[in-house]
Design an enzyme around this catalytic site. Sequence first.
Site, short mmCIF file in Angstrom:
data_model
loop_
_atom_site.label_atom_id
_atom_site.label_comp_id
_atom_site.label_asym_id
_atom_site.label_seq_id
_atom_site.Cartn_x
_atom_site.Cartn_y
_atom_site.Cartn_z
N TYR A 91 0.85 -1.20 0.00
CA TYR A 91 0.00 0.00 0.00
C TYR A 91 0.88 1.24 0.00
O TYR A 91 1.68 1.44 0.91
CB TYR A 91 -0.91 -0.01 1.23
CG TYR A 91 -1.87 1.17 1.26
CD1 TYR A 91 -2.75 1.38 0.21
CD2 TYR A 91 -1.88 2.06 2.32
CE1 TYR A 91 -3.64 2.45 0.22
CE2 TYR A 91 -2.76 3.14 2.34
CZ TYR A 91 -3.64 3.33 1.29
OH TYR A 91 -4.50 4.38 1.30
N ASP A 125 8.75 2.65 1.91
CA ASP A 125 7.56 3.39 2.34
C ASP A 125 7.47 3.22 3.86
O ASP A 125 7.04 2.17 4.36
CB ASP A 125 6.32 2.84 1.64
CG ASP A 125 5.05 3.58 2.03
OD1 ASP A 125 5.03 4.20 3.12
OD2 ASP A 125 4.08 3.52 1.26
N LYS A 148 2.12 10.25 8.98
CA LYS A 148 1.50 9.86 10.25
C LYS A 148 2.21 10.50 11.46
O LYS A 148 1.91 11.63 11.80
CB LYS A 148 1.41 8.34 10.36
CG LYS A 148 0.60 7.75 9.16
CD LYS A 148 0.12 6.36 9.38
CE LYS A 148 -0.42 5.71 8.12
NZ LYS A 148 -1.86 5.75 7.96
C1 LIG Z 1 2.37 2.22 4.02
C2 LIG Z 1 1.52 3.40 3.68
N1 LIG Z 1 1.91 4.22 2.71
C3 LIG Z 1 1.20 5.32 2.38
C4 LIG Z 1 0.03 5.63 3.03
C5 LIG Z 1 -0.75 6.83 2.62
O1 LIG Z 1 -0.67 7.83 3.55
P1 LIG Z 1 -1.82 8.96 3.58
O2 LIG Z 1 -3.07 8.28 4.02
O3 LIG Z 1 -1.29 9.97 4.53
O4 LIG Z 1 -1.90 9.49 2.19
C6 LIG Z 1 -0.41 4.81 4.07
C7 LIG Z 1 -1.66 5.12 4.79
O5 LIG Z 1 -2.13 4.39 5.63
C8 LIG Z 1 0.34 3.66 4.38
O6 LIG Z 1 -0.09 2.79 5.33
#
Ligand SMILES: Cc1ncc(COP(=O)(O)O)c(C=O)c1O
Length: 424
Positions: A138, A233, A261
Amino acid sequence: MLDKTPMQTLADRARAVLPAGGLGNFDPSIFIREGRGSRVWDEDGREYVDYLIGSGPMLLGHGHPEVLEAVAEQLPRGMTFFANNAAAVDLAEEICRAVACAEQVRFLASGGEADMYAMRLARAATGRDKILKFEGGYHGMSAEAQMSLAPTRLVNFPQAVPDSAGIPEAVRAGMLIAPFNDLDYLDSLLAEHGADIAGLIVEPLQRIIPPLPGFLQAVRGLCDRYGIVLIFDEVVTGFRFAYGGAQEEYGVTPDLCTLGKIIGGGFPLAAVAGRKDIMDHFDKAAVGADRWLMMLGTLSGNPAAAVAGLKTMEILRRDGAYGRLRAHGERLQAMFARHLDAAGIDHRIVGHPMLFDVVFTDRNVRSYRDVAAADTQRSAAFNAALRANGIFKSPGKVYPCLALTEEDFAMTEAAIVRATEAIA
Ligand SMILES: Cc1ncc(COP(=O)(O)O)c(C=O)c1O
């Protein structure tokens, strides 16, 4: 006719003005009124132990007094400027001190944006087009990230499957998908396509699935061999698994990472951080107009978010914070395992103490397809019973926070006992 509860009334209003009756994030039938410490209350007044923690940012718990104070000091001096501000420099300096790969930082408003720019940066830096991601990984909501995130149709690798409508075919053609934790496959894929790949993006712990020992190290080695920009990520793992994130926890340094976050302390703030020679592509004077990556955003480096993040990080640096978090997580993992084992229910506790969940399966979980093959109905019933017994969590994750108390653990254990009975 029975009167509607406040939540039912809100749900009716929401259905009229919000598509699917919600924000798109979470079960739209529940409305959270308030959060304090480890607890949240819904609009009908029900109280829960919060293991969602805003989908990760509220690692200290809700409304930490020192974070509130830092934000309250900033707000009368201005909420957002668009222009450079000192809090953003302070935050960038602290990220560079903490995170192994971070020599420079570019701020954005969301983790998904950070991931989108990190992939673009890999293209700008290498002059190549293709991006490799893992099935089930994700990385926000960009067109690239919407490839093989949660495919219901399992196709042959490295073919990408879009998870969303509205994504151009050209994007699909530019993505290669590999199974997480399968080094042999990755090795053969790169032998064929390595020279065309700009970046490899990976969640070091994919959703809740840990990397097999040596996997990330081997990925690092392969990226070096083929000149591929390695992107971790760390939107979830950054400042959670350790102060230096998953790269500290697993001992592997990527070329770029994305953060979000926790570094915004509950406000909209995210970042791309990494090697200066790659980050230079945000600087037209350094790389020239043709190799420059244009990027701007109204809320980037917002000072209220930056001071909230900085204070959160300062509290996390204090003695024993990560030890306490780990102990909380391990205690919760053991609690779930004990009661499910006693009831003879096939399951795996999958993840890391700071982020895990129960997967109802009788086999080890190493990749997206292992999770997809698990008993999702049982999982839904278990989560519903937990909710009915005062536990607030996402359908796929348990996030422990530092504010958990003995009463929270007692309430959680009682809920686990009842939820286990409900699915036995
Ligand atoms: C691993 C990961 N990358 C990217 C994101 C995306 O972040 P945002 O919701 O701040 O766009 C998330 C969101 O939960 C995530 O878990």
